[in-house]
Enzyme design. Sequence first.
Site, PDB file in Angstrom:
ATOM      1  N   LYS A 147      49.714  34.364  48.578  1.00 15.56           N
ATOM      2  CA  LYS A 147      50.253  35.926  48.303  1.00 15.56           C
ATOM      3  C   LYS A 147      49.925  36.880  49.308  1.00 15.56           C
ATOM      4  CE  LYS A 147      47.602  36.269  44.528  1.00 15.56           C
ATOM      5  NZ  LYS A 147      46.831  35.132  43.985  1.00 15.56           N
ATOM      6  N   ARG A 153      47.285  39.916  35.621  1.00 15.93           N
ATOM      7  CA  ARG A 153      46.710  38.778  35.609  1.00 15.93           C
ATOM      8  C   ARG A 153      46.430  38.015  34.112  1.00 15.93           C
ATOM      9  NH1 ARG A 153      44.144  39.066  41.013  1.00 15.93           N
ATOM     10  NH2 ARG A 153      42.994  36.995  41.605  1.00 15.93           N
ATOM     11  N   ARG A 163      38.970  29.309  54.279  1.00 17.09           N
ATOM     12  CA  ARG A 163      39.503  30.574  54.528  1.00 17.09           C
ATOM     13  C   ARG A 163      38.391  31.718  54.946  1.00 17.09           C
ATOM     14  NH1 ARG A 163      42.875  33.889  49.920  1.00 17.09           N
ATOM     15  NH2 ARG A 163      41.103  34.165  48.933  1.00 17.09           N
ATOM     16  N   ARG A 166      34.567  35.092  51.872  1.00 17.06           N
ATOM     17  CA  ARG A 166      34.295  36.044  50.662  1.00 17.06           C
ATOM     18  C   ARG A 166      33.350  35.143  49.618  1.00 17.06           C
ATOM     19  NH1 ARG A 166      40.453  37.214  48.837  1.00 17.06           N
ATOM     20  NH2 ARG A 166      39.493  36.898  46.753  1.00 17.06           N
ATOM     21  N   ARG A 226      38.023  30.243  39.504  1.00 18.56           N
ATOM     22  CA  ARG A 226      39.043  31.078  39.578  1.00 18.56           C
ATOM     23  C   ARG A 226      40.173  30.285  39.092  1.00 18.56           C
ATOM     24  NH1 ARG A 226      38.496  32.828  45.705  1.00 18.56           N
ATOM     25  NH2 ARG A 226      40.333  34.261  45.014  1.00 18.56           N
TER      26      ARG A 226
HETATM   27  P1  AMP Z   1      42.313  38.157  44.679  1.00 13.96           P
HETATM   28  O1  AMP Z   1      42.018  38.951  45.774  1.00 13.96           O
HETATM   29  O2  AMP Z   1      43.459  38.871  44.047  1.00 13.96           O
HETATM   30  O3  AMP Z   1      41.974  36.772  44.342  1.00 13.96           O
HETATM   31  O4  AMP Z   1      41.178  39.058  43.600  1.00 13.96           O
HETATM   32  C1  AMP Z   1      39.747  38.951  43.849  1.00 13.96           C
HETATM   33  C2  AMP Z   1      39.101  39.148  42.544  1.00 13.96           C
HETATM   34  O5  AMP Z   1      39.300  40.582  42.134  1.00 13.96           O
HETATM   35  C3  AMP Z   1      39.253  38.456  41.316  1.00 13.96           C
HETATM   36  O6  AMP Z   1      38.702  36.921  41.376  1.00 13.96           O
HETATM   37  C4  AMP Z   1      39.136  39.215  40.095  1.00 13.96           C
HETATM   38  O7  AMP Z   1      37.825  39.265  40.036  1.00 13.96           O
HETATM   39  C5  AMP Z   1      39.329  40.510  40.657  1.00 13.96           C
HETATM   40  N1  AMP Z   1      40.814  40.830  40.312  1.00 13.96           N
HETATM   41  C6  AMP Z   1      41.976  41.389  41.103  1.00 13.96           C
HETATM   42  N2  AMP Z   1      43.044  41.598  40.229  1.00 13.96           N
HETATM   43  C7  AMP Z   1      42.589  41.743  38.953  1.00 13.96           C
HETATM   44  C8  AMP Z   1      43.441  41.680  37.941  1.00 13.96           C
HETATM   45  N3  AMP Z   1      44.570  42.020  37.898  1.00 13.96           N
HETATM   46  N4  AMP Z   1      42.567  41.671  36.624  1.00 13.96           N
HETATM   47  C9  AMP Z   1      41.241  41.232  36.716  1.00 13.96           C
HETATM   48  N5  AMP Z   1      40.378  41.162  37.602  1.00 13.96           N
HETATM   49  C10 AMP Z   1      41.152  41.198  39.002  1.00 13.96           C
END
Ligand code: AMP
Length: 219
Positions: free
Chosen positions: A13, A88, A127, A160, A171
Amino acid sequence: MRIVFLAPPGAGKGTQGALICQHYGIVQLSTGEILRKNKGDGTELGEKAKAYMDKGDLVPDDLMIEMIKTELDKEIYSKGYILDGFPRTVPQAEALDTILSNFNQNINAVIILKVNKEELIRRLSARRTCRTCGKTFHLIFDPPEKSNQCDNCGGELYQRIDDRPETILNRLKIFHDRTSPLINYYGKKGLVSTVKGTGKTSEVFERIEEILDPIKSEE
Ligand code: AMP
């Protein structure tokens, strides 16, 4: 053009979103990036989100909906955007519909990047992310020129916490249980296009262009 990217962690993404923004002149709104910045800056939102993020759990809907409302009100999103990581959950998608209808707007397309689970795990565990600009590298397939240093801005590369093996599986499970119902939610609205997320970055982008070019030309 307002696009939702609905894809599991590691599907690309961030990478494809950046290319889309460059090509179509829109802005990427990554909720994960915003949360990581808040966490790094020690804001109240960052403090609240930290424990969930570190375990790979979802941050509660009410916090996320408040955050997206504030964000979408900003002028930079007026020319269109790609939502990377939001919504999400179904309640988040419903809240987004309400927010957009208040602006007399709608989502033009929902893109699903399809990548199998083994490949996602392989991508996420190697990553590395730049602490300064957020660019990602893969230690084997897209390594930085100097180890631990970002080619883009010279920032420090790190793994991360949520890219560690024990958290990755959580996840992916959460994506399956909480986020994949959105495919049906947006499918009923006729908005979903599925793209094969494997192959060269440029090949994946060409597949996305085939979906977005007609939408752009209708604007
Ligand atoms: P990402 O970089 O999109 O994988 O997001 C990293 C983390 O941020 C996720 O594993 C969640 O803990 C939190 N997060 C990001 N976007 C959302 C969302 N829309 N709803 C809930 N948690 C989120």
